[in-house]
Design a protein around this motif. Structure first.
Motif, mmCIF file in Angstrom:
data_model
loop_
_atom_site.group_PDB
_atom_site.id
_atom_site.type_symbol
_atom_site.label_atom_id
_atom_site.label_comp_id
_atom_site.label_asym_id
_atom_site.label_seq_id
_atom_site.Cartn_x
_atom_site.Cartn_y
_atom_site.Cartn_z
ATOM 1 N N ILE A 9 40.908 54.933 40.811
ATOM 2 C CA ILE A 9 41.052 56.330 41.225
ATOM 3 C C ILE A 9 42.102 57.025 40.366
ATOM 4 C CG2 ILE A 9 41.860 57.829 43.098
ATOM 5 C CD1 ILE A 9 40.386 55.863 44.995
ATOM 6 N N LEU A 10 43.236 56.367 40.140
ATOM 7 C CA LEU A 10 44.260 56.970 39.297
ATOM 8 C C LEU A 10 43.780 57.131 37.857
ATOM 9 C CD1 LEU A 10 47.556 55.340 40.610
ATOM 10 C CD2 LEU A 10 46.625 57.604 41.108
ATOM 11 N N ALA A 11 42.958 56.204 37.378
ATOM 12 C CA ALA A 11 42.382 56.337 36.031
ATOM 13 C C ALA A 11 41.469 57.558 35.958
ATOM 14 C CB ALA A 11 41.626 55.070 35.650
ATOM 15 N N ASP A 12 40.696 57.800 37.003
ATOM 16 C CA ASP A 12 39.850 59.000 37.046
ATOM 17 C C ASP A 12 40.695 60.270 37.017
ATOM 18 O OD1 ASP A 12 37.597 57.440 37.134
ATOM 19 O OD2 ASP A 12 37.105 57.903 39.229
ATOM 20 N N VAL A 13 41.755 60.286 37.802
ATOM 21 C CA VAL A 13 42.645 61.444 37.838
ATOM 22 C C VAL A 13 43.283 61.647 36.461
ATOM 23 C CG1 VAL A 13 44.808 62.341 38.801
ATOM 24 C CG2 VAL A 13 43.091 61.334 40.314
ATOM 25 N N ALA A 14 43.693 60.556 35.828
ATOM 26 C CA ALA A 14 44.333 60.646 34.516
ATOM 27 C C ALA A 14 43.372 61.158 33.445
ATOM 28 C CB ALA A 14 44.893 59.288 34.105
ATOM 29 N N SER A 15 42.090 60.895 33.599
ATOM 30 C CA SER A 15 41.122 61.329 32.594
ATOM 31 C C SER A 15 40.570 62.729 32.877
ATOM 32 C CB SER A 15 39.968 60.333 32.492
ATOM 33 O OG SER A 15 39.202 60.346 33.676
ATOM 34 N N ASP A 16 40.880 63.286 34.039
ATOM 35 C CA ASP A 16 40.416 64.622 34.411
ATOM 36 C C ASP A 16 41.194 65.667 33.622
ATOM 37 O OD1 ASP A 16 39.904 67.074 35.799
ATOM 38 O OD2 ASP A 16 39.331 65.926 37.553
ATOM 39 N N ARG A 91 50.880 58.853 35.355
ATOM 40 C CA ARG A 91 51.106 58.679 33.926
ATOM 41 C C ARG A 91 50.062 57.750 33.327
ATOM 42 N NH1 ARG A 91 51.660 60.150 30.469
ATOM 43 N NH2 ARG A 91 52.566 58.512 29.261
ATOM 44 N N SER A 92 49.724 58.025 32.087
ATOM 45 C CA SER A 92 48.866 57.152 31.299
ATOM 46 C C SER A 92 49.699 56.614 30.142
ATOM 47 C CB SER A 92 47.677 57.923 30.729
ATOM 48 O OG SER A 92 46.867 58.408 31.763
ATOM 49 N N ALA A 93 49.418 55.394 29.759
ATOM 50 C CA ALA A 93 50.140 54.813 28.622
ATOM 51 C C ALA A 93 49.723 55.509 27.334
ATOM 52 C CB ALA A 93 49.830 53.320 28.540
ATOM 53 N N SER A 134 51.644 64.107 31.240
ATOM 54 C CA SER A 134 51.213 63.658 32.561
ATOM 55 C C SER A 134 49.966 64.431 32.979
ATOM 56 C CB SER A 134 52.314 63.881 33.595
ATOM 57 O OG SER A 134 51.859 63.553 34.886
ATOM 58 N N PRO A 135 48.905 63.728 33.385
ATOM 59 C CA PRO A 135 47.683 64.426 33.778
ATOM 60 C C PRO A 135 47.715 64.993 35.196
ATOM 61 C CG PRO A 135 47.364 62.069 33.905
ATOM 62 C CD PRO A 135 48.738 62.284 33.344
#
Length: 183
Positions: A9-16, A91-93, A134-135
């Motif tokens: 879910i956090l990966a989806d948010v980060a890619s949005d 945060r994403s790396a 930060s996304p």
């Protein structure tokens, strides 16, 4: 509603590509169980609910789901406003070493500018989040040893999701054998 691993879910948010500073969150201890509850939402993306626990100090596990497709008038008052004391961010790396160096340079410059001039804490937070790309970030109500009232209201509003996610997290906790003490 599809229950998924909290990381997904956090990966989806980060890619949005949604406006990153439009997010708001409320979190606290889980009602009647090990771990924490986190609700976070964005007006145009919706509301997510995560349930997590620490298997050990380095391994956070959990489940979550998108429980509403938008933050409407019924949900909006339950999420904090800009005046809330707490803040959160996703945060994403960095993609590679060059990207990490670019982010570090932007962050250094941002902190230098804020150190040299009078600044508002909220403005500093926003500028730092933008510097590190930060996304998702915004205000957060959080109680380390308890539950904000809004957390209980959200749990009651989305009772079916609460029950399903609680069951899934309890199964995960049982499978990991973290619900038993040792001596």
């Amino acid at each position: 509603m599809r229950v998924r691993d909290w990381d997904d879910i956090l990966a989806d948010v980060a890619s949005d590509s949604t406006d990153p500073d439009g997010w708001r969150a409320v979190a606290g201890s889980r009602r009647g169980g090990l771990g924490e509850d986190l609700y976070f939402g964005h007006p145009s993306v919706g509301l997510y609910h995560l349930k997590t626990y620490a298997k050990n100090p380095r391994d956070l596990r959990g489940v979550g789901a998108q429980i509403a497709r938008k933050v409407d008038d019924g949900i909006d008052p339950l999420l904090p406003d800009a005046d809330s004391d707490g803040r959160f961010a996703v945060r994403s790396a960095p993609e590679d070493e060059d990207h990490a160096e670019e982010m570090a340079t932007r962050l250094t410059e941002t902190l230098r500018v804020h150190a040299e001039a009078p600044t508002d804490p909220d403005h500093l937070f926003e500028d730092v989040m933008e510097a590190v790309e930060s996304p998702a970030f915004g205000p957060m109500d959080y109680e380390f040893d308890g539950r904000p009232d809004e957390l209980d209201e959200l749990s009651d509003t989305f009772e079916e999701a609460e029950e399903l996610l609680t069951s899934e997290l309890d199964d995960l906790i049982e499978d990991d054998d973290v619900d038993r003490g040792f001596h």
